[in-house]
Design an enzyme around this catalytic site. Structure first.
Site, PDB file in Angstrom:
ATOM      1  N   THR A 204      -4.433   7.964  -5.877  1.00  0.00           N
ATOM      2  CA  THR A 204      -4.408   7.946  -4.603  1.00  0.00           C
ATOM      3  C   THR A 204      -3.437   8.939  -3.617  1.00  0.00           C
ATOM      4  O   THR A 204      -3.647   9.634  -2.738  1.00  0.00           O
ATOM      5  CB  THR A 204      -4.189   6.554  -4.037  1.00  0.00           C
ATOM      6  OG1 THR A 204      -5.222   5.637  -4.465  1.00  0.00           O
ATOM      7  CG2 THR A 204      -4.480   6.346  -2.337  1.00  0.00           C
TER       8      THR A 204
ATOM      9  N   GLU B 237       0.713  -1.187   0.038  1.00  0.00           N
ATOM     10  CA  GLU B 237      -0.055   0.039   0.068  1.00  0.00           C
ATOM     11  C   GLU B 237       0.732   1.248  -0.032  1.00  0.00           C
ATOM     12  O   GLU B 237       0.525   2.283  -0.686  1.00  0.00           O
ATOM     13  CB  GLU B 237      -0.980   0.099   1.164  1.00  0.00           C
ATOM     14  CG  GLU B 237      -2.072  -0.974   1.053  1.00  0.00           C
ATOM     15  CD  GLU B 237      -2.987  -0.675   0.235  1.00  0.00           C
ATOM     16  OE1 GLU B 237      -2.509  -0.837  -1.142  1.00  0.00           O
ATOM     17  OE2 GLU B 237      -4.249  -0.503   0.288  1.00  0.00           O
TER      18      GLU B 237
END
Ligand code: HSE
Length: 310
Positions: free
Chosen positions: A181, A128
């Site tokens: 993101t 992530e």
């Protein structure tokens, strides 16, 4: 030589009010990896999915996950990963987390399960971090554990599985808009005004209480975000008007899925999710924006083996 085939599901991060601390797993949609372990010291990643991915393994989220796992158990091995099925990156339903969770779970199975669930989440968070420039677990934890998950704390990692009452479905729309993101995190202010913080933690408490008591109305009215959504909704044309239409169609709540651009509606019945999905699709179509809509059940199942070869 040993080989496993692993599935990890798609997920929706934040669930409205739980920026970086609450996420849910979706049914059936997800990534499938085949991971082979043999003697040696190296890593290869082959992409056999329909989704184009960079050839450079340093840009693949699986790489830091595999390395972190091996570092934690203090072993070396030749690891060959084949990506068999892949959620489209940027779709807003935890594409990088699904690969990261599948890689962490598969590695643990190959090596006889030496790591705890928390340690696997920590490994998956390395993926992530590569994808978004931040260590958050609100996609990775539900992708590993299934269901609705609260990350009560990061230092140290403290993960709490929450109940999934009733028959929850999500209608998720992925409009043809690009929101990275990284960028969606960078635009957030570094401080939250006290007034907004008070409203936010009231909602997080309300959401958790609603999930435990099965109080559907409490769940719906708690899924309001005063921290990230006010800054991120500018990327989603007609967001406020869309939410009104989606709530009128019978959905409990509508929020940005993770950092966007996908938007999801949480519903307590499949028919309501289908109705919300139609509203979501129509909204973007009326603006000339192509979109894909999925109606998916919230799932209690996380990462799992779908095959082993010894
Ligand atoms: N909690 C993260 C965010 C999820 O909102 O940035 C990213 O998908």
């Amino acid at each position: 030589m040993k080989k496993v085939r692993v599935f990890a599901p798609a997920s929706i991060a934040n669930m409205g009010c739980g920026f970086d601390v609450i996420g849910l797993a979706l049914d059936e949609v997800g990534d499938i990896l085949e991971i082979t372990q043999s003697e040696g010291d190296g890593l290869t990643i082959t992409n056999r999915s329909n989704v184009p991915l960079p050839d450079d393994i340093e840009k693949n989220v699986i790489t830091p996950v595999v390395r972190s796992f091996l570092r934690r158990i203090g072993k070396t091995a030749q690891i060959d990963v084949c990506i068999c099925e892949k959620i489209f990156p940027g779709s807003g339903i935890g594409s990088s987390a699904a690969s990261s969770a599948a890689a962490a779970y598969g590695m643990n199975e190959l090596f006889g399960c030496p790591l705890s669930e928390e340690e696997l989440v920590l490994c998956a968070m390395e993926g992530e971090n590569l994808a978004s420039g931040g260590y958050h677990a609100d996609n990775a934890a539900p992708a590993l554990l299934g269901g609705i998950v609260l990350i009560r704390g990061y230092e140290p990692l403290d993960i709490v599985s929450l109940p999934v009452p009733g028959n929850f479905y999500c209608a998720v729309v992925h409009p043809d808009i690009v929101v990275a993101t990284k960028e969606a995190r960078e635009i957030l202010p570094k401080a939250v005004p006290m007034h907004d913080a008070v409203r936010q933690w009231g909602n997080v408490g309300g959401l958790v209480a609603g999930l435990y008591s099965g109080n559907i109305d409490l769940i719906g009215r708690s899924m309001q975000d005063f921290v990230a959504e006010p800054y991120r909704k500018q990327f989603i044309p007609g967001f406020d008007e869309l939410r009104k239409k989606v709530l009128d169609s019978g959905a409990l709540a509508m929020n940005i899925s993770g950092s966007g651009p996908s938007v999801f509606a949480l519903c307590d019945h499949k028919n309501k999710a289908n109705a919300a999905g139609w509203v979501l699709k129509q909204h973007f179509e009326s603006l000339g924006i192509h979109s894909n809509v999925y109606v998916v059940k919230v799932s209690n199942k996380g990462a799992k083996l779908t095959g082993i070869t010894i």
